[in-house]
Write a protein that holds these residues in place. Structure first.
Motif, PDB file in Angstrom:
ATOM      1  N   LEU A  13      25.148  25.814   9.874  1.00 46.32           N
ATOM      2  CA  LEU A  13      24.935  24.779   8.862  1.00 46.32           C
ATOM      3  C   LEU A  13      26.170  23.913   8.705  1.00 46.32           C
ATOM      4  CD1 LEU A  13      23.006  23.634   6.736  1.00 46.32           C
ATOM      5  CD2 LEU A  13      24.018  25.220   5.071  1.00 46.32           C
ATOM      6  N   GLU A  14      27.348  24.573   8.541  1.00 41.78           N
ATOM      7  CA  GLU A  14      28.598  23.816   8.370  1.00 41.78           C
ATOM      8  C   GLU A  14      28.924  23.007   9.619  1.00 41.78           C
ATOM      9  OE1 GLU A  14      28.157  26.940   7.729  1.00 41.78           O
ATOM     10  OE2 GLU A  14      28.843  27.435   5.693  1.00 41.78           O
ATOM     11  N   SER A  15      28.673  23.595  10.800  1.00 39.54           N
ATOM     12  CA  SER A  15      28.985  22.917  12.058  1.00 39.54           C
ATOM     13  C   SER A  15      28.102  21.704  12.280  1.00 39.54           C
ATOM     14  CB  SER A  15      28.822  23.900  13.230  1.00 39.54           C
ATOM     15  OG  SER A  15      29.669  25.017  13.071  1.00 39.54           O
ATOM     16  N   ILE A  16      26.892  21.731  11.729  1.00 38.90           N
ATOM     17  CA  ILE A  16      25.974  20.589  11.870  1.00 38.90           C
ATOM     18  C   ILE A  16      26.229  19.548  10.786  1.00 38.90           C
ATOM     19  CG2 ILE A  16      23.551  19.890  11.740  1.00 38.90           C
ATOM     20  CD1 ILE A  16      22.863  22.628  12.987  1.00 38.90           C
ATOM     21  N   LEU A  17      26.418  20.016   9.546  1.00 44.68           N
ATOM     22  CA  LEU A  17      26.567  19.082   8.426  1.00 44.68           C
ATOM     23  C   LEU A  17      27.852  18.271   8.515  1.00 44.68           C
ATOM     24  CD1 LEU A  17      25.261  21.204   5.400  1.00 44.68           C
ATOM     25  CD2 LEU A  17      24.137  19.280   6.536  1.00 44.68           C
ATOM     26  N   GLY A  18      28.943  18.871   9.024  1.00 46.96           N
ATOM     27  CA  GLY A  18      30.205  18.135   9.157  1.00 46.96           C
ATOM     28  C   GLY A  18      30.042  16.885  10.000  1.00 46.96           C
ATOM     29  N   CYS A  69      30.505  10.759   1.844  1.00 47.77           N
ATOM     30  CA  CYS A  69      30.144  11.362   3.136  1.00 47.77           C
ATOM     31  C   CYS A  69      31.382  11.929   3.832  1.00 47.77           C
ATOM     32  CB  CYS A  69      29.475  10.324   4.037  1.00 47.77           C
ATOM     33  SG  CYS A  69      27.817   9.844   3.495  1.00 47.77           S
ATOM     34  N   SER A  70      32.495  11.189   3.746  1.00 46.32           N
ATOM     35  CA  SER A  70      33.734  11.638   4.395  1.00 46.32           C
ATOM     36  C   SER A  70      34.241  12.940   3.784  1.00 46.32           C
ATOM     37  CB  SER A  70      34.802  10.551   4.275  1.00 46.32           C
ATOM     38  OG  SER A  70      36.008  10.967   4.867  1.00 46.32           O
ATOM     39  N   LEU A  71      34.261  13.009   2.435  1.00 47.34           N
ATOM     40  CA  LEU A  71      34.729  14.228   1.761  1.00 47.34           C
ATOM     41  C   LEU A  71      33.819  15.409   2.065  1.00 47.34           C
ATOM     42  CD1 LEU A  71      35.721  12.767  -1.746  1.00 47.34           C
ATOM     43  CD2 LEU A  71      37.255  13.483   0.099  1.00 47.34           C
ATOM     44  N   THR A  72      32.497  15.164   2.067  1.00 46.67           N
ATOM     45  CA  THR A  72      31.552  16.235   2.371  1.00 46.67           C
ATOM     46  C   THR A  72      31.734  16.722   3.806  1.00 46.67           C
ATOM     47  OG1 THR A  72      29.967  15.215   0.854  1.00 46.67           O
ATOM     48  CG2 THR A  72      29.115  16.883   2.347  1.00 46.67           C
ATOM     49  N   ALA A  73      31.896  15.767   4.728  1.00 45.48           N
ATOM     50  CA  ALA A  73      32.096  16.135   6.135  1.00 45.48           C
ATOM     51  C   ALA A  73      33.367  16.951   6.313  1.00 45.48           C
ATOM     52  CB  ALA A  73      32.159  14.865   6.987  1.00 45.48           C
ATOM     53  N   GLN A  74      34.456  16.544   5.620  1.00 47.57           N
ATOM     54  CA  GLN A  74      35.716  17.267   5.726  1.00 47.57           C
ATOM     55  C   GLN A  74      35.576  18.694   5.198  1.00 47.57           C
ATOM     56  OE1 GLN A  74      38.510  16.843   7.195  1.00 47.57           O
ATOM     57  NE2 GLN A  74      39.381  18.718   6.350  1.00 47.57           N
ATOM     58  N   TYR A  75      34.834  18.845   4.108  1.00 46.64           N
ATOM     59  CA  TYR A  75      34.635  20.177   3.524  1.00 46.64           C
ATOM     60  C   TYR A  75      33.937  21.107   4.516  1.00 46.64           C
ATOM     61  CZ  TYR A  75      32.481  23.903   0.798  1.00 46.64           C
ATOM     62  OH  TYR A  75      32.068  25.137   0.352  1.00 46.64           O
ATOM     63  N   PHE A  76      32.824  20.631   5.072  1.00 51.74           N
ATOM     64  CA  PHE A  76      32.064  21.488   5.996  1.00 51.74           C
ATOM     65  C   PHE A  76      32.833  21.738   7.289  1.00 51.74           C
ATOM     66  CE2 PHE A  76      28.313  19.932   3.486  1.00 51.74           C
ATOM     67  CZ  PHE A  76      27.922  21.176   3.017  1.00 51.74           C
ATOM     68  N   ALA A  77      33.534  20.713   7.783  1.00 54.49           N
ATOM     69  CA  ALA A  77      34.317  20.884   9.016  1.00 54.49           C
ATOM     70  C   ALA A  77      35.446  21.890   8.798  1.00 54.49           C
ATOM     71  CB  ALA A  77      34.890  19.539   9.467  1.00 54.49           C
ATOM     72  N   ALA A  78      36.120  21.784   7.641  1.00 59.03           N
ATOM     73  CA  ALA A  78      37.204  22.723   7.333  1.00 59.03           C
ATOM     74  C   ALA A  78      36.679  24.139   7.195  1.00 59.03           C
ATOM     75  CB  ALA A  78      37.919  22.281   6.055  1.00 59.03           C
ATOM     76  N   LYS A  79      35.545  24.283   6.521  1.00 55.91           N
ATOM     77  CA  LYS A  79      34.971  25.614   6.326  1.00 55.91           C
ATOM     78  C   LYS A  79      34.591  26.245   7.661  1.00 55.91           C
ATOM     79  CE  LYS A  79      31.522  28.182   3.669  1.00 55.91           C
ATOM     80  NZ  LYS A  79      30.410  28.104   2.696  1.00 55.91           N
ATOM     81  N   ALA A  80      33.967  25.461   8.538  1.00 54.34           N
ATOM     82  CA  ALA A  80      33.556  25.987   9.845  1.00 54.34           C
ATOM     83  C   ALA A  80      34.766  26.346  10.695  1.00 54.34           C
ATOM     84  CB  ALA A  80      32.685  24.959  10.568  1.00 54.34           C
ATOM     85  N   SER A  81      35.795  25.479  10.713  1.00 53.53           N
ATOM     86  CA  SER A  81      36.961  25.723  11.568  1.00 53.53           C
ATOM     87  C   SER A  81      37.777  26.909  11.073  1.00 53.53           C
ATOM     88  CB  SER A  81      37.841  24.465  11.635  1.00 53.53           C
ATOM     89  OG  SER A  81      38.318  24.102  10.354  1.00 53.53           O
ATOM     90  N   VAL A  82      38.002  26.985   9.764  1.00 50.38           N
ATOM     91  CA  VAL A  82      38.778  28.106   9.206  1.00 50.38           C
ATOM     92  C   VAL A  82      38.036  29.427   9.405  1.00 50.38           C
ATOM     93  CG1 VAL A  82      39.661  29.128   7.072  1.00 50.38           C
ATOM     94  CG2 VAL A  82      40.037  26.705   7.534  1.00 50.38           C
ATOM     95  N   SER A  83      36.724  29.406   9.183  1.00 46.58           N
ATOM     96  CA  SER A  83      35.929  30.620   9.347  1.00 46.58           C
ATOM     97  C   SER A  83      35.919  31.084  10.799  1.00 46.58           C
ATOM     98  CB  SER A  83      34.497  30.391   8.859  1.00 46.58           C
ATOM     99  OG  SER A  83      34.476  30.014   7.499  1.00 46.58           O
ATOM    100  N   ALA A  84      35.747  30.145  11.727  1.00 47.17           N
ATOM    101  CA  ALA A  84      35.739  30.498  13.154  1.00 47.17           C
ATOM    102  C   ALA A  84      37.095  31.042  13.585  1.00 47.17           C
ATOM    103  CB  ALA A  84      35.356  29.283  13.988  1.00 47.17           C
TER     104      ALA A  84
END
Length: 570
Positions: A13-18, A69-84
């Protein structure tokens, strides 16, 4: 890269939404030049204030939506990258903990630390940037190309990918040099007392500056190549903008297009410029991340040389020897000569075995083969009549208590350190082990009991205190075999004697291995093994060896009085 995709699949979800929100942001950006063009061609030319205000409000709305959109994208991208990256780091740590001493010796501690920290951090940054920009930037570039066609893009692509192909192998070289800097740093920090004792600060500083200087030169060289991207991109795009303005002015003069469309074209060219700069920098980050991920993968690809066999044995009493070394030979990885050759002896249950010999004779290597820290090259080590390689590692090591040469304690309370030996050990069991290890007196003297705080590495304790606590930790688990690998070297002779006597009197049927340089420590052992250059030079009791083994007699004469040796030899 398959490994990264596997980790990211757990955060689909995070990887797609970012990337999705980044593309939405880009979509709104593509409409901005059109709105500006209409403000010029309709609002300004016709002096329509209401129209200008409406279009201005639309620009503000597009900006707000783009920001969200930018803030939301950054949130999901950060969550996916940190989690991975967290999953990657956890799995790498677990993999390293499963490697045998052989692999860890081969790779080196400093290299493993670099993989766990710098390399994975770089991978995390790469994932974050890819999720944010990898789809957005091409989307904007191609969208702007459609809305304002330009021939500059193919030229820019050649520049970007050309520099990428050159820089990627160079980044691998940079990371390799970082390993060398880490190794030099670790050696200096670990050996700081020795360096100061020999007044070698200047030479070691010079050595570090040389290694670090080489790293800097590599980084600067790669940085210069990467730095070409931005100026080359700016020059090419700015020439394209000049051409658009020049041709646009002629077209406006001829009445073919309006001023607003020219402004829109310039804005689209600027968008291409900005996104290509981002894309170029992203390519540099990707090249670093790929190089670092490849380095991490090399560790994952390392297979433990010690393989487990999940055989389950029913415990049984038998008359077989407790432990047998049957013509054992051993060779360290990368070594040209055997460290042990033809070692052959057997040990009965409850016996105390002393191992003595010169430095590098193979004393520690012998005892490291019992819990399978290393595997034999030839021959066989048997425990209770079964090859130690047939035991599950956990079951094998539950039977053995090891006290290594270097006393290692962990940050936390004394109780927590003692429960490393046995998770559910009671205070009574711990105090009993402290009594046997001759540690009770100084523990009581600190008046905090088992709540005594131990600093990292036991820095708040003396060398002798650390050694006694590590012996107590091994005794808490009440192992069938206790290995003391030169672990009383910091104790005075009186404390050492009391320790050996207490172990003999209070450990019942426990088989004890005493590895020591001191003849006095092992002289009362039931059997003594004398090692010389990896070979068994003699075995027997103290009295037997004094008459049958010249090397053992020589060791005793160097440490004991001649009268004492002669009296023992009678």
């Amino acid at each position: 890269m398959k490994r990264l995709l596997h980790y990211l699949s757990g955060y689909k979800l995070e990887s797609i939404l970012g990337p999705l929100f980044k593309m939405l942001e880009a979509s709104f950006e593509l409409f901005v030049p059109l709105v500006v063009a209409s403000m010029i061609d309709v609002g300004i030319k016709q002096s329509n204030a209401a129209y200008i205000l409406r279009q201005g409000g639309l620009l503000i709305l597009l900006g707000i939506i783009g920001l969200a959109c930018s803030l939301t994208a950054q949130y999901f991208a950060a969550k996916a990258s940190v989690s991975a990256a967290t999953c990657l780091r956890n799995d790498l740590f677990q993999h390293i903990s499963n490697l045998s001493y052989t692999e860890i010796d081969t790779v080196g501690t400093s290299t493993l630390i670099t993989r766990m920290t710098s390399d994975i951090n770089q991978v995390q940054t790469g994932i974050n940037m890819v999720l944010r920009l990898f789809l957005r930037s091409p989307f904007v570039v191609f969208g702007a190309m459609i809305m304002a066609f330009t021939v500059v893009i193919p030229l820019l692509s050649v520049v970007v990918f050309g520099i990428l192909l050159i820089s990627m192998p160079l980044y691998k070289k940079v990371q390799k040099q970082l390993d060398r800097v880490m190794l030099t740093t670790r050696e200096n920090l670990m050996g700081v007392r020795v360096i100061r004792a020999f007044n070698r600060q200047k030479s070691e500083t010079a050595r570090f500056e040389e290694e670090n200087g080489l790293l800097v030169r590599f980084q600067v060289f790669v940085g210069k190549i990467s730095a070409l991207l931005n100026p080359v991109t700016y020059i090419m795009i700015n020439f394209a903008i000049i051409a658009v303005v020049w041709i646009g002015a002629l077209q406006v003069g001829a009445g073919i297009i309006t001023q607003g469309k020219v402004v829109a074209l310039v804005n689209y060219m600027s968008q291409i410029l900005v996104e290509l700069v981002k894309l170029a920098n992203l390519m540099i980050i990707i090249s670093k991340s790929v190089a670092c991920m490849n380095r991490v993968d090399t560790i994952f690809k390392m297979e433990p040389s010690i393989k487990e066999k999940n055989k389950v044995f029913a415990s049984q009493e038998n008359s077989l020897p407790k432990l047998v070394f049957d013509q054992v030979s051993f060779l360290y990885a990368g070594a040209k000569e055997e460290s042990l050759s033809g070692i052959d002896f057997s040990v009965k249950k409850g016996e105390t075995i002393g191992i003595i010999g010169g430095t590098g004779s193979g004393k520690s290597t012998v005892v490291n083969l019992i819990p399978r820290f290393y595997d034999v090259a030839l021959g066989q080590v048997s425990l209770d009549g079964r090859d130690v390689r047939d035991y599950p590692l956990e079951k094998l090591r539950e039977k053995i208590g090891v006290v290594p040469q270097k006393a290692v304690l962990f940050k936390g309370s004394l109780r927590e350190n003692m429960q490393w030996g046995k998770k559910d050990a009671s205070d009574e069991e711990i105090y009993r082990a402290l009594d046997i290890a001759q540690a009770r007196e100084f523990v009581d003297g600190k008046k905090k009991g088992l709540d005594l705080y131990i600093e990292q590495g036991g820095r708040n304790l003396s060398g002798g205190q650390r050694q006694r606590l590590t012996i107590a930790r091994a005794l808490v688990r009440e192992p069938e075999i206790l290995i003391l690998d030169d672990s009383a070297s910091a104790l005075d002779f009186a404390t050492d004697a009391r320790l050996r006597r207490a172990i003999k009197e209070n450990t019942g049927d426990m088989t004890v291995f005493l590895v020591s340089q001191r003849a006095a420590t092992i002289r009362n052992a039931d059997q003594i093994l004398v090692l010389d250059d990896g070979k068994l030079a003699g075995k027997g009791t103290h009295k037997e060896l004094l008459s049958s083994c010249a090397l053992y007699r020589e060791i005793c004469l160097s440490q004991l009085s001649k009268e004492e040796v002669e009296r023992d030899g009678r």
